[in-house]
Design a protein around this motif. Structure first.
Motif, mmCIF file in Angstrom:
data_model
loop_
_atom_site.group_PDB
_atom_site.id
_atom_site.type_symbol
_atom_site.label_atom_id
_atom_site.label_comp_id
_atom_site.label_asym_id
_atom_site.label_seq_id
_atom_site.Cartn_x
_atom_site.Cartn_y
_atom_site.Cartn_z
ATOM 1 N N HIS A 1 11.664 13.325 -3.351
ATOM 2 C CA HIS A 1 10.247 13.200 -3.731
ATOM 3 C C HIS A 1 9.354 13.668 -2.590
ATOM 4 O O HIS A 1 9.645 13.419 -1.423
ATOM 5 C CB HIS A 1 9.905 11.740 -4.049
ATOM 6 N N LEU A 2 8.272 14.310 -2.968
ATOM 7 C CA LEU A 2 7.279 14.733 -1.989
ATOM 8 C C LEU A 2 6.047 13.856 -2.114
ATOM 9 O O LEU A 2 5.438 13.773 -3.175
ATOM 10 C CB LEU A 2 6.889 16.193 -2.201
ATOM 11 N N CYS A 3 5.696 13.189 -1.025
ATOM 12 C CA CYS A 3 4.476 12.394 -0.948
ATOM 13 C C CYS A 3 3.722 12.884 0.280
ATOM 14 O O CYS A 3 4.254 12.858 1.386
ATOM 15 C CB CYS A 3 4.793 10.905 -0.814
ATOM 16 N N ARG A 4 2.511 13.309 0.075
ATOM 17 C CA ARG A 4 1.732 13.859 1.191
ATOM 18 C C ARG A 4 0.803 12.829 1.818
ATOM 19 O O ARG A 4 0.130 13.129 2.787
ATOM 20 C CB ARG A 4 0.933 15.055 0.699
ATOM 21 N N CYS A 5 0.768 11.616 1.261
ATOM 22 C CA CYS A 5 -0.215 10.641 1.732
ATOM 23 C C CYS A 5 0.357 9.485 2.542
ATOM 24 O O CYS A 5 -0.257 9.048 3.498
ATOM 25 C CB CYS A 5 -0.971 10.054 0.541
ATOM 26 N N THR A 6 1.506 8.939 2.133
ATOM 27 C CA THR A 6 1.929 7.648 2.692
ATOM 28 C C THR A 6 2.805 7.733 3.925
ATOM 29 O O THR A 6 2.937 6.746 4.627
ATOM 30 C CB THR A 6 2.707 6.833 1.652
ATOM 31 N N GLY A 7 3.461 8.844 4.147
ATOM 32 C CA GLY A 7 4.427 8.889 5.230
ATOM 33 C C GLY A 7 5.699 8.128 4.902
ATOM 34 O O GLY A 7 6.528 7.918 5.763
ATOM 35 N N TYR A 8 5.850 7.653 3.687
ATOM 36 C CA TYR A 8 7.040 7.002 3.138
ATOM 37 C C TYR A 8 7.313 5.603 3.683
ATOM 38 O O TYR A 8 7.994 4.825 3.035
ATOM 39 C CB TYR A 8 8.297 7.863 3.306
ATOM 40 N N THR A 9 6.820 5.247 4.845
ATOM 41 C CA THR A 9 7.138 3.946 5.438
ATOM 42 C C THR A 9 6.761 2.784 4.524
ATOM 43 O O THR A 9 7.585 1.880 4.312
ATOM 44 C CB THR A 9 6.491 3.807 6.824
ATOM 45 N N HIS B 1 0.846 -1.206 0.000
ATOM 46 C CA HIS B 1 0.000 0.000 0.000
ATOM 47 C C HIS B 1 0.874 1.247 0.000
ATOM 48 O O HIS B 1 0.655 2.190 0.753
ATOM 49 C CB HIS B 1 -0.966 -0.009 1.196
ATOM 50 N N ALA B 2 1.886 1.227 -0.871
ATOM 51 C CA ALA B 2 2.860 2.315 -0.944
ATOM 52 C C ALA B 2 2.374 3.456 -1.835
ATOM 53 O O ALA B 2 3.168 4.252 -2.306
ATOM 54 C CB ALA B 2 4.197 1.774 -1.446
ATOM 55 N N LEU B 3 1.108 3.496 -2.074
ATOM 56 C CA LEU B 3 0.521 4.608 -2.812
ATOM 57 C C LEU B 3 -0.872 4.835 -2.256
ATOM 58 O O LEU B 3 -1.528 3.921 -1.798
ATOM 59 C CB LEU B 3 0.441 4.300 -4.317
ATOM 60 N N GLN B 4 -1.267 6.067 -2.241
ATOM 61 C CA GLN B 4 -2.631 6.369 -1.819
ATOM 62 C C GLN B 4 -3.307 7.171 -2.911
ATOM 63 O O GLN B 4 -3.983 6.618 -3.756
ATOM 64 C CB GLN B 4 -2.645 7.039 -0.459
ATOM 65 N N CYS B 5 -3.050 8.461 -2.970
ATOM 66 C CA CYS B 5 -3.670 9.226 -4.060
ATOM 67 C C CYS B 5 -3.010 8.891 -5.381
ATOM 68 O O CYS B 5 -3.617 9.012 -6.438
ATOM 69 C CB CYS B 5 -3.626 10.724 -3.778
ATOM 70 N N GLY B 6 -1.752 8.454 -5.365
ATOM 71 C CA GLY B 6 -1.053 8.006 -6.555
ATOM 72 C C GLY B 6 -0.362 9.096 -7.356
ATOM 73 O O GLY B 6 0.327 8.801 -8.324
ATOM 74 N N PHE B 7 -0.521 10.344 -6.981
ATOM 75 C CA PHE B 7 0.039 11.425 -7.782
ATOM 76 C C PHE B 7 1.558 11.346 -7.861
ATOM 77 O O PHE B 7 2.141 11.503 -8.925
ATOM 78 C CB PHE B 7 -0.395 12.789 -7.245
ATOM 79 N N CYS B 8 2.209 11.079 -6.765
ATOM 80 C CA CYS B 8 3.676 11.037 -6.730
ATOM 81 C C CYS B 8 4.241 9.695 -7.158
ATOM 82 O O CYS B 8 5.431 9.575 -7.449
ATOM 83 C CB CYS B 8 4.169 11.352 -5.320
ATOM 84 N N THR B 9 3.404 8.675 -7.220
ATOM 85 C CA THR B 9 3.854 7.300 -7.377
ATOM 86 C C THR B 9 4.671 7.060 -8.640
ATOM 87 O O THR B 9 5.702 6.377 -8.596
ATOM 88 C CB THR B 9 2.659 6.330 -7.337
ATOM 89 N N ALA B 10 4.244 7.597 -9.763
ATOM 90 C CA ALA B 10 4.962 7.361 -11.024
ATOM 91 C C ALA B 10 6.407 7.836 -10.927
ATOM 92 O O ALA B 10 7.336 7.116 -11.304
ATOM 93 C CB ALA B 10 4.247 8.052 -12.180
#
Length: 171
Positions: A141-149, A104-113
């Protein structure tokens, strides 16, 4: 040095995810816009447009780079890989994409690609990373959803699995 007319169109020919592609561009068109609007590779996202967030990361000749900081003309004659090229021709996700899904390393998915493209490049160069090294790589990278863990867990899992497979083939 060649001087290009500001509004004239110029051809750009490249290999996008293994396929020869081309389109006409204005000299100031960014690679991110070229990929999305001229070639339909919409998996490349545009976030900050300043090279800070990493959402637009692609691989140019195998090296992760920001598409929002690269002119389309700069990739003429080169190989560009986007997130669309990570899966196989039948759409089967690669090991990294599968691990992102599993963790579950993506939530909104915007940063995932962009994160996937950086990880794909990096794991090709660093086979046995530590958690701290993964976090350092992800600092671009900036991810606002996953907390990177979960992203870190997915990357470490893939690195371990690839190393185990490599050791098994050399045994």
């Amino acid at each position: 040095m060649t001087v290009l007319a500001r509004d004239a169109l110029h051809p750009v020919r490249l290999h996008l995810n293994g396929s020869a592609r081309s389109a006409q561009v204005q000299p100031r068109m960014l690679l991110s816009d070229f990929l999305r609007h001229a070639l339909g590779a919409t998996g490349t996202h545009v976030g900050c447009e300043h090279g800070v967030c990493g959402a637009c990361t692609v691989r140019i000749d195998g090296v992760a780079q920001r598409a929002c900081m690269t002119l389309a003309l700069q990739v003429d004659g080169r190989r560009v890989d986007t997130v669309e090229g990570l899966a196989d021709a039948q759409g089967l996700l690669n090991d990294l994409q599968t691990a992102f899904k599993r963790h579950h390393a993506l939530q909104c998915g915007f940063c995932t690609a962009g994160i996937l493209m950086s990880c794909a490049d990096w794991l090709g160069r660093v086979s046995q990373p530590s958690e701290d090294e993964v976090r350092e790589m992800l600092s671009g990278h900036l991810c606002r959803c996953t907390g990177y863990t979960p992203i870190v867990a997915a990357v470490l899992e893939v690195a371990r699995a690839r190393q185990t497979a490599k050791e098994a083939t050399h045994a």
